[in-house]
Design a protein around this motif. Structure first.
Motif, mmCIF file in Angstrom:
data_model
loop_
_atom_site.group_PDB
_atom_site.id
_atom_site.type_symbol
_atom_site.label_atom_id
_atom_site.label_comp_id
_atom_site.label_asym_id
_atom_site.label_seq_id
_atom_site.Cartn_x
_atom_site.Cartn_y
_atom_site.Cartn_z
ATOM 1 N N ARG A 149 65.465 40.739 48.279
ATOM 2 C CA ARG A 149 65.743 40.613 49.713
ATOM 3 C C ARG A 149 66.946 39.726 50.034
ATOM 4 N N GLU A 150 67.307 38.850 49.121
ATOM 5 C CA GLU A 150 68.242 37.767 49.431
ATOM 6 C C GLU A 150 69.565 38.212 50.057
ATOM 7 N N PRO A 151 70.188 39.311 49.610
ATOM 8 C CA PRO A 151 71.451 39.705 50.246
ATOM 9 C C PRO A 151 71.287 40.191 51.688
ATOM 10 N N MET A 152 70.086 40.667 52.055
ATOM 11 C CA MET A 152 69.857 41.210 53.394
ATOM 12 C C MET A 152 68.513 40.737 53.950
ATOM 13 N N PRO A 153 68.379 39.451 54.214
ATOM 14 C CA PRO A 153 67.101 38.933 54.718
ATOM 15 C C PRO A 153 66.775 39.408 56.130
ATOM 16 N N TYR A 154 67.773 39.942 56.835
ATOM 17 C CA TYR A 154 67.600 40.352 58.226
ATOM 18 C C TYR A 154 66.991 41.746 58.377
ATOM 19 N N LEU A 155 66.823 42.478 57.282
ATOM 20 C CA LEU A 155 66.144 43.771 57.388
ATOM 21 C C LEU A 155 64.689 43.541 57.787
ATOM 22 N N ASN A 156 64.061 44.558 58.336
ATOM 23 C CA ASN A 156 62.677 44.432 58.797
ATOM 24 C C ASN A 156 61.717 44.544 57.611
ATOM 25 N N TRP A 157 61.581 43.447 56.884
ATOM 26 C CA TRP A 157 60.707 43.433 55.710
ATOM 27 C C TRP A 157 59.251 43.316 56.160
ATOM 28 N N VAL A 158 58.444 44.306 55.820
ATOM 29 C CA VAL A 158 57.038 44.310 56.246
ATOM 30 C C VAL A 158 56.089 43.984 55.097
ATOM 31 N N GLY A 159 56.631 43.816 53.891
ATOM 32 C CA GLY A 159 55.789 43.462 52.756
ATOM 33 C C GLY A 159 56.602 43.328 51.486
ATOM 34 N N ASN A 160 56.027 42.642 50.515
ATOM 35 C CA ASN A 160 56.606 42.568 49.173
ATOM 36 C C ASN A 160 55.521 42.975 48.188
ATOM 37 N N VAL A 161 55.781 44.010 47.418
ATOM 38 C CA VAL A 161 54.796 44.501 46.451
ATOM 39 C C VAL A 161 55.479 44.653 45.095
ATOM 40 N N ILE A 165 52.049 48.458 36.302
ATOM 41 C CA ILE A 165 51.992 49.445 35.221
ATOM 42 C C ILE A 165 50.545 49.653 34.787
ATOM 43 N N ASP A 166 50.296 50.814 34.210
ATOM 44 C CA ASP A 166 48.976 51.136 33.672
ATOM 45 C C ASP A 166 48.838 50.419 32.329
ATOM 46 N N VAL A 167 48.320 49.211 32.374
ATOM 47 C CA VAL A 167 48.289 48.353 31.188
ATOM 48 C C VAL A 167 47.537 49.014 30.036
ATOM 49 N N ASP A 168 46.486 49.770 30.352
ATOM 50 C CA ASP A 168 45.678 50.390 29.299
ATOM 51 C C ASP A 168 46.453 51.417 28.477
ATOM 52 N N SER A 169 47.539 51.941 29.031
ATOM 53 C CA SER A 169 48.323 52.940 28.292
ATOM 54 C C SER A 169 49.378 52.296 27.394
ATOM 55 N N PHE A 170 49.450 50.966 27.421
ATOM 56 C CA PHE A 170 50.370 50.228 26.552
ATOM 57 C C PHE A 170 49.535 49.417 25.567
ATOM 58 N N TYR A 171 49.476 49.896 24.335
ATOM 59 C CA TYR A 171 48.554 49.338 23.351
ATOM 60 C C TYR A 171 49.058 48.010 22.803
ATOM 61 N N VAL A 335 48.525 48.150 37.843
ATOM 62 C CA VAL A 335 48.525 49.179 38.883
ATOM 63 C C VAL A 335 47.516 48.841 39.971
ATOM 64 N N SER A 336 46.334 48.371 39.590
ATOM 65 C CA SER A 336 45.298 48.067 40.582
ATOM 66 C C SER A 336 45.765 47.004 41.564
ATOM 67 N N ARG A 337 46.481 45.990 41.068
ATOM 68 C CA ARG A 337 47.021 44.965 41.967
ATOM 69 C C ARG A 337 48.063 45.565 42.892
ATOM 70 N N MET A 338 48.933 46.429 42.364
ATOM 71 C CA MET A 338 49.963 47.072 43.177
ATOM 72 C C MET A 338 49.337 47.932 44.276
ATOM 73 N N VAL A 339 48.340 48.732 43.919
ATOM 74 C CA VAL A 339 47.687 49.606 44.894
ATOM 75 C C VAL A 339 47.034 48.782 46.000
#
Length: 352
Positions: A149-161, A165-171, A335-339
């Motif tokens: 966000r730093e270069p454009m803090p004035y945009l209408n930021w409604v969230g940061n997510v 990743i699907d951790v279980d698929s990375f052994y 992924v669960s945290r992201m969702v």
């Protein structure tokens, strides 16, 4: 909620090989369906999803050699998504098509959210994209890191997510490997040449895995002139653009990932994928890497362009615990945290 997701058309969702944005869209879509939401995905016709799939083009635009600057198909995709959303009375439209989507925001009767997946620095995006963002600054933007966000803090930021990743698929592999790994797209800002220099100076084997962008003249010439002559397939090995299965094997058997980027990375999926397999990351402290890498915990952060600093940190790589790397991703970048975080943003607009 009735949710319409718009994915880019340049790659299949999920991508067969390279394609970070499409991989995130896939993970988010599957996660939302799993949570019981009514989800429609607008993506290429060969995409794979548990949601309802709608498409305006049968396969990835990249496969058919369509130029990255072509706005025709992305515009049709977004227009159809808005028309469809109105018809089904959707609660949310969530676009990942970036600039193409911003232009359509004022025309949508349905709340339209936009995840920005790229950098916002003016010297990187150019005057036209900067003008687009300035003109549509009231659109609903979601960042994927605070630094983005730093270069454009004035945009209408409604969230940061943060991406997940699907951790279980990375052994996970508790045992360290012997080779250095670089993974990404062959373009100067991704630092493949710097990784080769480090490998040669430390006399360690380096495996390069990534996409050669033949549709981009500058990137293709960079690979042919700057990278290909340095590959001997003994100490410096190129294994191609790899599948998910091959990628996991490369991650989990590496000594460490060299993330020799030379740009303000807005997130960086590859370092987190490596961490999920237990592999520590040595990265230049660019952009969001200052948020995703905790120095001395899941890797090392080095002052940008300091190759000697990277070489020195290799001597301490055994101090990084591989299980700690895995848990870092499980706790912060799943992924669960992201969702869950995206649903919280959606609910702000559904309540309105």
């Amino acid at each position: 909620m009735k949710i319409v997701i718009i994915s880019p058309l340049w790659e299949r969702t999920p991508p067969r090989k390279y394609g970070g944005t499409e991989r995130i869209v896939y993970a988010l879509t599957e996660g939302l369906v799993k949570e019981g939401h009514d989800v429609t995905l607008f993506a290429t016709g060969d995409s794979v999803t548990s949601a309802k799939l709608m498409s305006v083009y049968p396969r990835s635009l990249y496969t058919d050699g369509v130029s990255w600057s072509n706005a025709y198909w992305p515009s049709i995709n977004i227009s159809k998504a808005i028309e469809y959303s109105r018809k089904i009375k959707a609660d949310i439209i969530h676009s990942h098509s970036q600039y193409y989507g911003y232009v359509f925001s004022p025309l949508s009767p349905i709340p339209m959210l936009h995840t920005h997946h790229g950098t916002l620095k003016s010297q990187s995006i150019g005057k036209e994209k900067q003008a687009t963002l300035d003109y549509f600054k009231k659109a609903n933007y979601i960042s994927i890191s605070r630094s983005q966000r730093e270069p454009m803090p004035y945009l209408n930021w409604v969230g940061n997510v943060y991406n997940g990743i699907d951790v279980d698929s990375f052994y996970f592999n508790a045992r360290k490997g012997q080779y250095l790994l670089w993974m990404g797209r062959f373009t100067p800002k991704k630092g493949s040449k710097e990784a080769i220099i480090i490998a040669n100076k430390t006399k360690r084997k380096l495996i390069l895995a990534g996409k050669i962008e033949k549709n981009n003249r500058n990137d293709y010439n960079f690979y042919k002139k700057e990278i290909k002559p340095l590959i001997d397939n003994k100490n410096i090995c190129y294994v191609g653009e790899v599948s998910q299965g091959k990628k996991v094997q490369l991650y989990k058997n590496a000594l460490c990932l060299l993330n020799t980027i030379k740009w303000d990375e807005p997130f960086g999926l590859i370092p987190m994928e490596a961490n999920a397999c237990g592999t520590p990351v040595i990265s230049f402290a660019e952009g969001a890497l200052n948020e995703t890498i905790k120095n001395g915990h899941n890797g090392f952060l080095i002052k940008p362009n300091n190759l000697n600093g990277m070489i020195k940190s290799l001597k301490d790589i055994d101090k990084i615990d591989r299980l700690t790397c895995r848990k870092w991703v499980e706790d912060k970048f799943s992924v669960s945290r992201m969702v869950t975080d995206y649903i919280k943003v959606y609910q702000k607009f559904v309540k309105k």
